[in-house]
Design an enzyme around this catalytic site. Structure first.
Site, PDB file in Angstrom:
ATOM      1  N   ASP A  90      44.211  44.428  49.568  1.00  0.00           N
ATOM      2  CA  ASP A  90      45.619  44.139  49.826  1.00  0.00           C
ATOM      3  C   ASP A  90      46.175  43.317  48.661  1.00  0.00           C
ATOM      4  OD1 ASP A  90      45.476  45.593  52.181  1.00  0.00           O
ATOM      5  OD2 ASP A  90      44.874  43.853  53.356  1.00  0.00           O
ATOM      6  N   LYS A 124      32.981  43.764  37.637  1.00  0.00           N
ATOM      7  CA  LYS A 124      32.727  44.110  39.035  1.00  0.00           C
ATOM      8  C   LYS A 124      33.735  43.344  39.903  1.00  0.00           C
ATOM      9  CE  LYS A 124      28.453  43.762  36.817  1.00  0.00           C
ATOM     10  NZ  LYS A 124      28.222  45.083  36.377  1.00  0.00           N
ATOM     11  N   HIS A 136      32.314  46.900  32.426  1.00  0.00           N
ATOM     12  CA  HIS A 136      31.205  46.153  33.013  1.00  0.00           C
ATOM     13  C   HIS A 136      31.673  45.201  34.108  1.00  0.00           C
ATOM     14  CE1 HIS A 136      27.573  43.497  33.071  1.00  0.00           C
ATOM     15  NE2 HIS A 136      26.976  44.648  32.882  1.00  0.00           N
ATOM     16  N   LYS A 173      24.648  35.992  37.553  1.00  0.00           N
ATOM     17  CA  LYS A 173      25.164  35.359  36.340  1.00  0.00           C
ATOM     18  C   LYS A 173      25.917  34.098  36.744  1.00  0.00           C
ATOM     19  CE  LYS A 173      25.159  39.946  35.005  1.00  0.00           C
ATOM     20  NZ  LYS A 173      24.894  41.095  35.877  1.00  0.00           N
ATOM     21  N   HIS A 211      20.033  39.870  39.373  1.00  0.00           N
ATOM     22  CA  HIS A 211      21.165  40.330  38.580  1.00  0.00           C
ATOM     23  C   HIS A 211      22.256  39.252  38.467  1.00  0.00           C
ATOM     24  CE1 HIS A 211      24.392  43.553  37.768  1.00  0.00           C
ATOM     25  NE2 HIS A 211      23.523  43.638  36.790  1.00  0.00           N
ATOM     26  N   ASP A 215      27.730  19.889  34.651  1.00  0.00           N
ATOM     27  CA  ASP A 215      27.917  18.619  35.374  1.00  0.00           C
ATOM     28  C   ASP A 215      28.292  18.815  36.831  1.00  0.00           C
ATOM     29  OD1 ASP A 215      27.195  17.079  33.227  1.00  0.00           O
ATOM     30  OD2 ASP A 215      29.231  16.565  32.614  1.00  0.00           O
TER      31      ASP A 215
END
Length: 523
Positions: free
Chosen positions: A425, A420, A418, A179, A177, A184
């Site tokens: 704190d 996450k 979508h 991404k 999952h 460079d």
């Protein structure tokens, strides 16, 4: 968009069909020589720009910029691809064959033509119909394409491939999952976005509220090491071993150009994003990135997680476990932003303990009318009342209130969550690919960043309007103990919904029926 969890409903059908028709199988995987991120990048334009953008007090720390708006985030990837001189390491759960996907693939092709080494790693779950696309891209010099945990069946629609691979369900149920985009070995973009129109505000029907982080400095080298861990994993196959090429290399390259089409106009971005920042494209041209500097740590699952037979062993040491430990350290407040939120028994215990210790817990997730995963919503709804009784604040995205997020013009499209993100704190924030559900915890692999910085947290909180989550319903329990959804009004009041807003009883009945066939551990 077809979704992983919803398609698990087809598992029974797939098994039955497999018993009748038989299943495809993969050829034996041939070992590949290990390859690693390029280290000799100091002379590249991007490395020099990072050095010029790093203040004296930023030395030894990572440079960071939040990318909350889709067009700005897409512009960052395309601009970095155009600026790369040595390498592009690109890793995605899903890379769609749409306008956005083709934009990125053209950018990778063009970089390779300049001599840039391009490594593209894609999870194989959503690649139905894309074998030719990725195979012809791989025919370009300087390009390698690999697939994570490939399905044996290559032909047909997603469902056809799923049915044809059903005998391997115990294996193919586990997905990458992650991404990640690295240029460079100097600048990265990572977070919650896959590559597709709806992740970058380019869809006319539905667009996702999401977030990425652009990074420089030490954390990028750690991300490159994470990429290499997957690239060299035995769970990853060169596409040529899965789909042998049918065309000569020159004709394959021509075919790729035919598939992705001609260059498209530049992405349209506003003068400044919701945080007052200009586009990365403009900052690259000006020779300086606008960054904050902080300690940042990469959390990444071992790709071998998918091969462990015990679910608790897959959880131990995972990104999920480490984020939960971060939440356990909260002194005053925890904000959880998760589109797919199913706390489970363990999560309920830990969140309940936090509330008991005086920690304010706020949850921001999808409503039933905004989610693209209704089965997940039903899994979350089993805990929703108890979360409210414990005193937690819950907000659910209202699908037609995207304009109140300050994240751009949703137009007539609906808004879906979508992103996450977990904020602990006033000084720690996690941004990544991990949902707070069992699938992220025990089935899929994930990656993310933990940033320790009050400045970065303050910057993120600027995205939340003064009046709070105006893009969402606020939930409460009525005097009789039933859930009510409070929809914000322009006059500062609320419209109270006594039933799940934006749905109907037929849809809810179907979702409930479907949920009987999919256990919570698969959600």
């Amino acid at each position: 968009m077809t979704t992983t969890r919803s398609l698990l409903l087809a598992c029974l059908l797939a098994w039955c069909a497999a018993c009748i028709t038989g299943c495809a199988s993969l050829p034996a995987r041939q070992p590949t020589p290990p390859a690693h991120a390029l280290a000799d990048v100091g002379a590249t334009g991007l490395a020099r720009l990072v050095a010029a953008s790093t203040s004296a007090d930023g030395q030894g720390r990572s440079g960071l910029r939040m990318l909350p708006e889709g067009p700005f985030s897409l512009d960052a990837r395309l601009s970095l691809a155009a600026a790369a001189e040595k390498s592009l390491d690109v890793q995605y759960y899903q890379l769609q064959s749409d306008a956005t996907g083709f934009r990125l693939l053209r950018a990778l092709r063009d970089a390779a033509a300049r001599g840039v080494r391009v490594r593209l790693l894609v999870d194989d779950f959503y690649t139905a119909g894309q074998d030719e696309l990725f195979g012809t891209l791989s025919a370009h010099p300087n390009v390698e394409v690999r697939l994570f945990n490939p399905l044996p069946e290559r032909k047909g629609s997603f469902l056809g491939r799923f049915i044809g691979s059903a005998s391997a369900f115990a294996r193919i149920n586990h997905r990458m999952h992650n991404k990640l985009f690295i240029a460079d070995n100097s600048v990265s973009v990572a977070g919650g976005r896959n590559i597709g129109d709806e992740y970058f505000m380019q869809s006319e029907t539905a667009n996702f509220i999401d977030a990425d982080v652009l990074a420089t400095g030490p954390v990028v080298r750690a991300q490159s090491a994470a990429f290499d861990l997957y690239w060299n994993s035995p769970h990853v196959w060169p596409i040529e071993q899965v789909v042998p090429p049918l065309l000569a290399p020159a004709r394959s390259r021509e075919r790729f150009d035919e598939i992705v089409g001609p260059a498209a106009p530049d992405i349209v971005v506003r003068a400044h994003d919701a945080l007052g920042k200009t586009a990365v494209r403009q900052q690259l041209a000006e020779g300086r990135l606008d960054l904050m500097f902080a300690k940042a740590t990469v959390l990444v699952d071992d790709p071998d997680k998918i091969a462990r037979t015990d679910a608790d062993e897959r959880l131990a040491g995972s990104v999920t476990a480490r984020v939960m430990e971060l939440m356990d350290s909260a002194r005053s407040q925890v904000l959880i932003i998760s589109p797919y939120f199913i706390p489970g028994r363990l999560g309920m215990q830990r969140l309940g303990r936090a509330v008991g210790n005086g920690v304010k817990v706020t949850i921001y997730t999808n409503s039933l009318s905004s989610t693209d995963e209704p089965l997940v919503y039903l899994g979350y709804a089993r805990y929703r009342d108890d979360l409210l009784k414990l005193g937690m604040e819950i907000y659910e995205v209202a699908p037609h209130r995207g304009g109140s997020t300050n994240l751009g013009a949703f137009g007539t499209s609906i808004s879906r969550l979508h992103a996450k993100i977990s904020v602990v704190d006033d000084d720690r924030i996690f941004v990544g690919s991990m949902n707070l559900d069992s699938r992220s915890a025990r089935i899929n692999t994930e990656i993310g960043l933990v940033v320790e910085s009050a400045e970065v947290v303050r910057e993120f909180r600027r995205l939340i309007p003064v009046r709070g989550f105006q893009s969402a319903y606020r939930l409460r329990l009525s005097d009789s103990g039933r859930v009510e959804w409070l929809e914000p009004r322009e006059d500062g009041g609320f419209t109270v919904h006594h039933d799940n807003p934006g749905t109907n009883w037929i849809a809810e009945l179907w979702n409930w029926f479907s949920s009987l066939f999919v256990g919570e551990e698969q959600l």
